[in-house]
Scaffold this active site. Structure first.
Site, PDB file in Angstrom:
ATOM      1  CB  SER A  10       0.556  -2.065  -6.107  1.00 22.08           C
ATOM      2  OG  SER A  10      -0.335  -1.165  -6.587  1.00 22.08           O
ATOM      3  CE1 TYR A  24       3.510   1.665  -3.907  1.00 21.19           C
ATOM      4  CE2 TYR A  24       2.028   1.801  -5.994  1.00 21.19           C
ATOM      5  CZ  TYR A  24       2.222   1.373  -4.317  1.00 21.19           C
ATOM      6  OH  TYR A  24       1.333   0.672  -3.777  1.00 21.19           O
TER       7      TYR A  24
END
Length: 264
Positions: free
Chosen positions: A146, A159
């Site tokens: 990501s 995350y």
């Protein structure tokens, strides 16, 4: 009389986290191309619904949690027995949740995010590497990271850190696999319209439809790219993020919105 060329072998693909979002869209993309696709997820019902969309035997479902290394090994062995060694293995399974280190109840969430987003990659790839080498398939391992792994985002410590770890892990893996003819591709998406991003209550620049993203993922995989950020606009954003001084980053993120802290 010249001999007729042999038909190209049907592509075999194995994808984790295929019950929704990016994984489901990527699985459908390859299935529509005629590939034999193994799909895994913790939830069986969405996988069975996907299987029903395509001819019998084309989509092979496996209910498994990527945190369970032994279960992943069993699923991999079963897929190889049923369909053959995959040409492409896509470690897509991932979770996102807002986390705050100051909150004791978020400690478990930190563990869960890392177990799925980082160790899940290892558990997905490991069972296939020896089989790919032995089959001399010039196989490909694909990890979904990501753009959030480029810089630390407030309220997303688990995350951002897990995706940063994924990027570095995949780079290490790529250097290892080059001796065996196995390509490793890292895909770092920006904002893709999925259930994971639907909960975000803030503006998401360059938000991309998941089916468009899936096609772009497949194109990058076909080109055996080492690292790609999708969409291309986020690639330019990522270049800027890498060079912003820490003092300026702190100022820019001082009042940035946080991702919701929801149960995983």
């Amino acid at each position: 009389m010249p001999q007729a060329s042999k038909p190209a072998a049907k592509q075999r693909v194995f994808i984790t986290g295929a019950s929704s979002g990016i994984g489901l869209a990527v699985a459908r993309h390859y299935l529509r191309q005629g590939a034999t696709v193994g799909v895994t997820a913790r939830r069986l019902a969405p996988l069975q619904a996907l299987v029903a969309e395509f001819p019998a035997g084309q989509c092979l479902p496996y209910q498994v949690d990527v945190r369970d290394a032994k279960a992943m090994q069993t699923s991999a062995q079963t897929f190889i027995q049923d369909a053959g060694v995959p040409h492409i293995v896509i470690a897509n399974a991932g979770v996102s949740r807002g986390t705050l280190t100051s909150e004791p109840e978020d400690i478990e969430a930190f563990h869960t995010v890392f177990e799925i987003n980082v160790f899940g990659l290892v558990h997905t790839f490991q069972p296939f590497i020896a089989a790919m080498r032995n089959a001399k398939l010039a196989g490909q391992l694909v990890g979904i990271a990501s753009v959030a792994g480029i810089r630390g985002l407030p309220g997303a410590g688990a995350y951002s850190a897990s995706k940063s770890a994924a990027i570095i892990y995949l780079e290490s893996l790529r250097t290892e696999m080059q001796h065996h003819g196995i390509a490793v591709t890292t895909i770092a998406p920006g904002y893709i319209r999925t259930p994971m991003t639907d909960v975000n209550g803030y503006r998401m620049p360059f938000l991309m439809d998941v089916d468009i993203a899936a096609a772009k993922f497949a194109d990058a995989i076909a080109q055996r790219k080492r690292f790609v950020i999708i969409p291309w606009q986020m690639a330019w954003v990522a270049r800027i993020l890498r060079i912003i001084p820490r003092w300026l980053w702190d100022r820019l993120t001082r009042n940035a919105p946080h991702k919701p802290r929801i149960n995983l």
